[in-house]
Design a protein around this motif. Structure first.
Motif, PDB file in Angstrom:
ATOM      1  N   LEU A  28       0.851  -1.193   0.000  1.00 10.71           N
ATOM      2  CA  LEU A  28       0.000   0.000   0.000  1.00 10.71           C
ATOM      3  C   LEU A  28       0.887   1.243   0.000  1.00 10.71           C
ATOM      4  N   GLY A  32       6.838   1.675   1.629  1.00  9.50           N
ATOM      5  CA  GLY A  32       8.295   1.643   1.476  1.00  9.50           C
ATOM      6  C   GLY A  32       8.790   1.029   0.174  1.00  9.50           C
ATOM      7  N   LYS A  33       7.968   1.049  -0.890  1.00 11.90           N
ATOM      8  CA  LYS A  33       8.357   0.421  -2.163  1.00 11.90           C
ATOM      9  C   LYS A  33       9.535   1.144  -2.820  1.00 11.90           C
ATOM     10  N   TRP A  98      14.348  11.874   1.903  1.00  7.29           N
ATOM     11  CA  TRP A  98      13.674  10.664   1.417  1.00  7.29           C
ATOM     12  C   TRP A  98      13.270  10.857  -0.042  1.00  7.29           C
ATOM     13  N   SER A 101       7.790   9.110  -3.407  1.00  7.60           N
ATOM     14  CA  SER A 101       7.119   7.791  -3.365  1.00  7.60           C
ATOM     15  C   SER A 101       6.531   7.349  -4.711  1.00  7.60           C
ATOM     16  N   ALA A 383      14.946  -0.972   4.401  1.00  7.72           N
ATOM     17  CA  ALA A 383      15.613  -0.815   3.108  1.00  7.72           C
ATOM     18  C   ALA A 383      16.635   0.311   3.192  1.00  7.72           C
ATOM     19  N   ILE A 384      16.233   1.400   3.847  1.00  2.40           N
ATOM     20  CA  ILE A 384      17.129   2.544   4.028  1.00  2.40           C
ATOM     21  C   ILE A 384      17.160   2.813   5.524  1.00  2.40           C
TER      22      ILE A 384
HETATM   23  P1  GDP Z   1       5.964   3.977  -1.276  1.00  4.28           P
HETATM   24  O1  GDP Z   1       4.754   4.859  -1.298  1.00  4.28           O
HETATM   25  O2  GDP Z   1       5.573   2.558  -1.004  1.00  4.28           O
HETATM   26  O3  GDP Z   1       6.854   4.124  -2.498  1.00  4.28           O
HETATM   27  O4  GDP Z   1       6.807   4.413   0.024  1.00  4.28           O
HETATM   28  P2  GDP Z   1       8.274   5.054   0.158  1.00  4.28           P
HETATM   29  O5  GDP Z   1       9.325   4.082  -0.199  1.00  4.28           O
HETATM   30  O6  GDP Z   1       8.321   6.364  -0.535  1.00  4.28           O
HETATM   31  O7  GDP Z   1       8.322   5.266   1.750  1.00  4.28           O
HETATM   32  C1  GDP Z   1       7.467   6.175   2.387  1.00  4.28           C
HETATM   33  C2  GDP Z   1       8.165   6.773   3.590  1.00  4.28           C
HETATM   34  O8  GDP Z   1       8.400   5.769   4.563  1.00  4.28           O
HETATM   35  C3  GDP Z   1       9.544   7.359   3.288  1.00  4.28           C
HETATM   36  O9  GDP Z   1       9.456   8.675   2.805  1.00  4.28           O
HETATM   37  C4  GDP Z   1      10.210   7.276   4.644  1.00  4.28           C
HETATM   38  O10 GDP Z   1       9.784   8.343   5.481  1.00  4.28           O
HETATM   39  C5  GDP Z   1       9.631   5.989   5.217  1.00  4.28           C
HETATM   40  N1  GDP Z   1      10.518   4.825   4.975  1.00  4.28           N
HETATM   41  C6  GDP Z   1      10.558   4.000   3.887  1.00  4.28           C
HETATM   42  N2  GDP Z   1      11.475   3.030   4.053  1.00  4.28           N
HETATM   43  C7  GDP Z   1      12.049   3.231   5.250  1.00  4.28           C
HETATM   44  C8  GDP Z   1      13.071   2.552   6.006  1.00  4.28           C
HETATM   45  O11 GDP Z   1      13.657   1.540   5.594  1.00  4.28           O
HETATM   46  N3  GDP Z   1      13.354   3.075   7.240  1.00  4.28           N
HETATM   47  C9  GDP Z   1      12.730   4.187   7.739  1.00  4.28           C
HETATM   48  N4  GDP Z   1      13.095   4.631   8.943  1.00  4.28           N
HETATM   49  N5  GDP Z   1      11.775   4.836   7.070  1.00  4.28           N
HETATM   50  C10 GDP Z   1      11.425   4.377   5.844  1.00  4.28           C
END
Ligand code: GDP
Length: 469
Positions: A28, A32-33, A98, A101, A383-384
């Motif tokens: 969703l 974190g994709k 970051w 998304s 992931a990060i």
């Molecule tokens: P997407 O909508 O599934 O692509 O989600 P994103 O990969 O952009 O992640 C959304 C937000 O979750 C990021 O902007 C970060 O704030 C947080 N996030 C994602 N991955 C990580 C992680 O491995 N560690 C931490 N602490 N936060 C994360």
């Protein structure tokens, strides 16, 4: 001459034995994709640097079996390219930020050159290439699967049943306007467009409240369909059975009612079906990411809603022969991994609990049997990685804590975020909820290049190791 022939024979062999793996990543929004794919590509591109210490759990890397990894052009020209360069640049800024998304489907392709170690291939040729196609797509699109089997009335009535509590409050303004509309009147396109826009705003409001089960999934992440009439419809939540029958019998073909019905049918026949046919049916392996921690922080309704959303998402991997999915598309996924993301928000002693919670979410009600025939794995990763784990001594006792730059005030903090329930949270958990964690800013990259992570190597081991033998 001989050399040339030998080279050509080698080339033919090489091409013939190269393999392709189509890996799909979903979850969703904000699960974190983007972070996951950026990190996965980064870890692989940095293979063989720093003695592969960053990938200790990934056997082919640990044993130095991988010769090199590079990015190559993707095959499908229609799909936007995953913007790895931009995402890496965001993380290389001072301070790092970051990346943006996921908004729609995107793809990236890696070529992984490796030494053959096993079996017949070892005797025929000693190196091979695995082409890894990585697809990123919003999990919200998978929430539309049930629509393929529902007509407009059935779909509306399903959503009607969910319209209570926080949802019904958020839906009030939009619904009051729909109730004013005479559905048998000749449709005014502008009115429909406006009401669809308000319905979409309602879906966004649900998501902002942590209510993730929303339909149609494309409305919140429309990709290239933003503003298209195919997305200008909405369910009718206020009609009773008699009213449905009357409208079906009497409404003219130009009425609001008919137009809404037609658009719904178009949406499911073309938008939903095409996605499954063009993409979904061709994936080999699938990662499903879920952020289980944020909803624990929010509220009970938010957690239950994520659960509902995930259950609908999981339906897409129930491969029983009689399922709708199988009948329509015969998908061929052989490995499926459920990953709890952002695990750097908790201390390492809590990781087993997080994996266990993820497992329970997936397997609830004995549903795991439904994934029969697919190799399934559960994991918790970052992931990060945005935090470091430190040991703190207080009153003579030592305990694990986290240190990182907190997003809300950009301060370096050390804290203990609390314990994660290892089962689906009970009534008691919600009453004495002590779980509280902050968002963190990403850490600077190692040598301005390598992304710090937690257990990405375990993910690579499950997904790729068997293809690199
Ligand atoms: P997407 O909508 O599934 O692509 O989600 P994103 O990969 O952009 O992640 C959304 C937000 O979750 C990021 O902007 C970060 O704030 C947080 N996030 C994602 N991955 C990580 C992680 O491995 N560690 C931490 N602490 N936060 C994360």
């Amino acid at each position: 001459m001989f050399n040339r022939i030998q080279r050509e024979v080698n080339d033919i062999f090489n091409r013939g034995f190269d393999r392709t793996l189509r890996l799909a990543v979903t979850g969703l929004s904000r699960s974190g994709k983007t972070a996951f794919i950026t990190s996965l590509v980064n870890q692989l591109l940095n293979i063989n640097s720093q003695g592969n210490h960053h990938l200790a759990l990934f056997e082919p890397a640990r044993n130095n079996h991988i010769i090199g990894v590079k990015r190559v052009s993707q095959l499908d020209m229609k799909i936007p390219r995953f913007d790895y360069d931009n995402n890496l640049r965001d993380l290389q800024q001072t301070p790092p930020i970051w990346p943006q998304s996921t908004r729609g489907v995107s793809e990236t392709r890696l070529a992984i050159r490796y030494y053959h170690r096993d079996g017949l291939m070892r005797h025929i040729k000693d190196t091979g290439t695995l082409y890894l196609d990585i697809f990123d797509y919003p999990g919200e699109w998978l929430l539309d699967l049930p629509l393929l089997d529902l007509n407009f009335q059935q779909w509306s009535q399903d959503l009607q049943r969910l319209n209570f509590g926080q949802r019904s409050i958020l839906a009030q303004t939009w619904l009051a306007k729909v109730e004013q509309l005479d559905l048998s009147e000749t449709a005014d396109e502008d009115v429909l467009a406006q009401l669809a826009k308000e319905y979409t705003a309602y879906l966004h409001a649900c998501k902002a409240e942590g209510l993730h089960f929303i339909q149609p999934g494309r409305f919140v992440l429309p990709g290239e369909l933003d503003g298209a009439p195919a997305l200008q419809f909405f369910p009718l939540l206020h009609l009773n059975e008699t009213q449905w029958q009357e409208l079906k019998n009497k409404a003219s073909s130009k009425s609001y009612f008919s137009l809404l019905t037609k658009r719904y049918d178009y949406y499911r026949q073309h938008i939903v079906k095409d996605f499954y046919q063009d993409y979904f049916a061709h994936f080999d392996r699938q990662i499903i990411l879920a952020d289980c921690l944020t909803p624990l922080n929010h509220s009970r309704q938010a957690f239950n809603d994520m659960r509902e959303g995930l259950q609908h998402l999981f339906q897409n991997f129930h491969y029983g022969k009689r399922t709708l999915l199988h009948r329509l598309f015969s998908p061929r996924i052989d490995k499926l991994m459920f990953v709890a993301s952002k695990a750097d928000h908790i201390t390492s002693d809590q990781l087993p609990n997080l994996v266990s919670l993820m497992r329970q979410l997936v397997q609830e009600g004995g549903r795991h049997v439904a994934f029969e025939g697919i190799e399934t794995e559960y994991s918790a990763i970052a992931a990060i990685r945005a935090t470091k784990q430190v040991t703190v001594t207080q009153n003579g006792k030592q305990f694990k804590a986290l240190q990182g730059i907190r997003t809300k005030d950009k301060q370096l903090v050390t804290l203990y975020p609390g314990s994660v329930p290892n089962k689906l949270p009970t009534e008691q958990f919600w009453q004495q909820q002590t779980f509280d964690f902050d968002q963190f800013e990403p850490q600077p990259l190692v040598d301005n290049e390598l992304i710090p992570h937690l257990r990405m190597d375990a993910v690579l081991q499950f997904l790729l190791a068997d293809k690199l033998r």
